[in-house]
Design a protein around this motif. Structure first.
Motif, PDB file in Angstrom:
ATOM      1  N   MET A   1       0.616  -1.161   0.040  1.00  0.00           N
ATOM      2  CA  MET A   1       0.014  -0.007  -0.058  1.00  0.00           C
ATOM      3  C   MET A   1       0.941   1.369   0.015  1.00  0.00           C
ATOM      4  O   MET A   1       1.808   1.279   0.572  1.00  0.00           O
ATOM      5  CB  MET A   1      -1.071  -0.050   1.147  1.00  0.00           C
ATOM      6  N   PHE A   2       0.414   2.231  -0.807  1.00  0.00           N
ATOM      7  CA  PHE A   2       1.136   3.453  -0.744  1.00  0.00           C
ATOM      8  C   PHE A   2       1.331   4.179   0.358  1.00  0.00           C
ATOM      9  O   PHE A   2       2.569   4.554   0.792  1.00  0.00           O
ATOM     10  CB  PHE A   2       0.602   4.450  -1.676  1.00  0.00           C
ATOM     11  N   PHE A   3       0.390   4.293   1.130  1.00  0.00           N
ATOM     12  CA  PHE A   3       0.410   4.967   2.540  1.00  0.00           C
ATOM     13  C   PHE A   3       0.714   3.660   3.474  1.00  0.00           C
ATOM     14  O   PHE A   3       0.015   2.537   3.377  1.00  0.00           O
ATOM     15  CB  PHE A   3      -0.757   5.584   3.076  1.00  0.00           C
ATOM     16  N   ASN A   4       1.534   3.906   4.464  1.00  0.00           N
ATOM     17  CA  ASN A   4       1.831   2.958   5.739  1.00  0.00           C
ATOM     18  C   ASN A   4       0.570   3.381   6.758  1.00  0.00           C
ATOM     19  O   ASN A   4       1.310   3.836   7.855  1.00  0.00           O
ATOM     20  CB  ASN A   4       3.073   2.843   6.204  1.00  0.00           C
ATOM     21  N   LEU A   5      -0.599   3.036   6.492  1.00  0.00           N
ATOM     22  CA  LEU A   5      -1.327   3.308   7.397  1.00  0.00           C
ATOM     23  C   LEU A   5      -2.476   2.021   7.707  1.00  0.00           C
ATOM     24  O   LEU A   5      -2.802   1.466   6.741  1.00  0.00           O
ATOM     25  CB  LEU A   5      -2.619   4.370   6.901  1.00  0.00           C
ATOM     26  N   SER A   6      -2.730   1.938   9.013  1.00  0.00           N
ATOM     27  CA  SER A   6      -3.747   0.940   9.353  1.00  0.00           C
ATOM     28  C   SER A   6      -5.057   1.149   8.712  1.00  0.00           C
ATOM     29  O   SER A   6      -5.348   2.447   8.207  1.00  0.00           O
ATOM     30  CB  SER A   6      -3.879   0.728  10.779  1.00  0.00           C
ATOM     31  N   ARG A   7      -6.058   0.382   8.644  1.00  0.00           N
ATOM     32  CA  ARG A   7      -7.180   0.498   8.238  1.00  0.00           C
ATOM     33  C   ARG A   7      -8.026   1.503   9.049  1.00  0.00           C
ATOM     34  O   ARG A   7      -8.929   2.391   8.553  1.00  0.00           O
ATOM     35  CB  ARG A   7      -8.182  -0.936   8.131  1.00  0.00           C
ATOM     36  N   LYS A   8      -7.929   1.619  10.364  1.00  0.00           N
ATOM     37  CA  LYS A   8      -8.556   2.318  11.259  1.00  0.00           C
ATOM     38  C   LYS A   8      -7.999   3.726  11.133  1.00  0.00           C
ATOM     39  O   LYS A   8      -8.712   4.835  10.950  1.00  0.00           O
ATOM     40  CB  LYS A   8      -8.252   1.887  12.711  1.00  0.00           C
ATOM     41  N   ASN A   9      -6.787   4.009  10.954  1.00  0.00           N
ATOM     42  CA  ASN A   9      -6.028   5.286  10.586  1.00  0.00           C
ATOM     43  C   ASN A   9      -6.496   5.874   8.980  1.00  0.00           C
ATOM     44  O   ASN A   9      -7.042   6.999   9.118  1.00  0.00           O
ATOM     45  CB  ASN A   9      -4.575   5.296  10.767  1.00  0.00           C
ATOM     46  N   LEU A  10      -6.521   5.048   8.324  1.00  0.00           N
ATOM     47  CA  LEU A  10      -6.866   5.428   6.893  1.00  0.00           C
ATOM     48  C   LEU A  10      -8.501   5.969   7.035  1.00  0.00           C
ATOM     49  O   LEU A  10      -8.937   6.931   6.415  1.00  0.00           O
ATOM     50  CB  LEU A  10      -6.848   4.267   5.748  1.00  0.00           C
ATOM     51  N   LYS A  11      -9.473   5.109   7.671  1.00  0.00           N
ATOM     52  CA  LYS A  11     -10.715   5.434   7.688  1.00  0.00           C
ATOM     53  C   LYS A  11     -10.919   6.856   8.570  1.00  0.00           C
ATOM     54  O   LYS A  11     -11.877   7.565   8.186  1.00  0.00           O
ATOM     55  CB  LYS A  11     -11.773   4.496   8.578  1.00  0.00           C
ATOM     56  N   ASN A  12     -10.079   7.307   9.512  1.00  0.00           N
ATOM     57  CA  ASN A  12     -10.311   8.354  10.391  1.00  0.00           C
ATOM     58  C   ASN A  12      -9.894   9.693   9.387  1.00  0.00           C
ATOM     59  O   ASN A  12     -10.331  10.690   9.571  1.00  0.00           O
ATOM     60  CB  ASN A  12      -9.204   8.296  11.608  1.00  0.00           C
ATOM     61  N   PHE A  13      -8.494   9.252   8.696  1.00  0.00           N
ATOM     62  CA  PHE A  13      -8.193  10.181   7.671  1.00  0.00           C
ATOM     63  C   PHE A  13      -9.498  10.619   6.664  1.00  0.00           C
ATOM     64  O   PHE A  13      -9.722  11.760   6.412  1.00  0.00           O
ATOM     65  CB  PHE A  13      -6.980   9.563   7.089  1.00  0.00           C
ATOM     66  N   ILE A  14     -10.073   9.732   6.229  1.00  0.00           N
ATOM     67  CA  ILE A  14     -10.870   9.936   4.863  1.00  0.00           C
ATOM     68  C   ILE A  14     -11.977  10.621   5.735  1.00  0.00           C
ATOM     69  O   ILE A  14     -12.826  11.376   5.039  1.00  0.00           O
ATOM     70  CB  ILE A  14     -11.266   8.644   4.139  1.00  0.00           C
ATOM     71  N   ASP A  15     -12.632  10.173   6.980  1.00  0.00           N
ATOM     72  CA  ASP A  15     -13.575  10.837   7.514  1.00  0.00           C
ATOM     73  C   ASP A  15     -13.359  12.328   8.054  1.00  0.00           C
ATOM     74  O   ASP A  15     -14.306  13.163   7.703  1.00  0.00           O
ATOM     75  CB  ASP A  15     -13.881  10.171   9.126  1.00  0.00           C
ATOM     76  N   THR A  16     -12.228  12.730   8.339  1.00  0.00           N
ATOM     77  CA  THR A  16     -11.585  14.033   8.644  1.00  0.00           C
ATOM     78  C   THR A  16     -11.903  14.630   7.008  1.00  0.00           C
ATOM     79  O   THR A  16     -12.126  15.747   7.249  1.00  0.00           O
ATOM     80  CB  THR A  16     -10.439  14.066   9.021  1.00  0.00           C
ATOM     81  N   ILE A  17     -11.323  14.382   5.977  1.00  0.00           N
ATOM     82  CA  ILE A  17     -11.369  15.059   4.853  1.00  0.00           C
ATOM     83  C   ILE A  17     -12.604  14.974   4.691  1.00  0.00           C
ATOM     84  O   ILE A  17     -13.066  16.316   3.887  1.00  0.00           O
ATOM     85  CB  ILE A  17     -10.569  14.197   3.820  1.00  0.00           C
ATOM     86  N   ALA A  18     -13.662  14.026   4.407  1.00  0.00           N
ATOM     87  CA  ALA A  18     -14.875  14.159   4.103  1.00  0.00           C
ATOM     88  C   ALA A  18     -15.758  15.466   4.952  1.00  0.00           C
ATOM     89  O   ALA A  18     -16.551  16.476   4.307  1.00  0.00           O
ATOM     90  CB  ALA A  18     -15.525  12.860   4.178  1.00  0.00           C
ATOM     91  N   ARG A  19     -15.286  15.405   6.366  1.00  0.00           N
ATOM     92  CA  ARG A  19     -15.946  16.670   7.025  1.00  0.00           C
ATOM     93  C   ARG A  19     -15.553  17.858   6.570  1.00  0.00           C
ATOM     94  O   ARG A  19     -16.049  18.743   6.751  1.00  0.00           O
ATOM     95  CB  ARG A  19     -15.593  16.246   8.570  1.00  0.00           C
TER      96      ARG A  19
END
Length: 124
Positions: A1-19
């Protein structure tokens, strides 16, 4: 994966961007509301609301938007942000866009945002 993010961190990141994306419509409206205060107060008065109330209502709307955006973006586990934004958006939609100056584009846009905010409330 391009980003070394866990699934939870990726979900939180996308959630913040969406907000942030959802909040962008409110963020975009703030400068005009603040820097063109007298014009907007007169615009509110032209809807039939008493002239002495319009600056208070505009100031209240600005505060609701600022506080709502803060809670919406930074306090993800709280429903306060979307609720505060709904408290602003629902009456504004009816008073300004439905009754005073009918604008189907603005009505549809606001209904869409109301739906997104309601989904956000149900998700938490």
């Amino acid at each position: 994966m391009f980003f070394n993010l866990s699934r939870k961190n990726l979900k939180n990141f996308i959630d913040t961007i969406a907000r942030v994306f959802i909040s962008s419509i409110f963020i975009n409206a703030l400068p005009t509301m603040i820097f063109d205060f007298s014009y907007n107060a007169k615009y509110i008065s032209s809807t039939g609301i008493y002239q002495f109330l319009s600056p208070f209502l505009l100031f209240s709307a600005i505060l609701l938007i600022i506080i709502g955006i803060y809670f919406f973006i930074l306090r993800k586990k709280s429903n306060m942000g979307p609720i505060i934004l709904l408290v602003f958006l629902i009456p504004t939609t009816f008073i300004i866009h439905v009754f005073a100056f009918p604008d189907i584009g603005a009505i549809i846009r606001n209904i869409s945002i109301i739906g997104v905010l309601m989904i956000t409330i149900l998700r938490n």
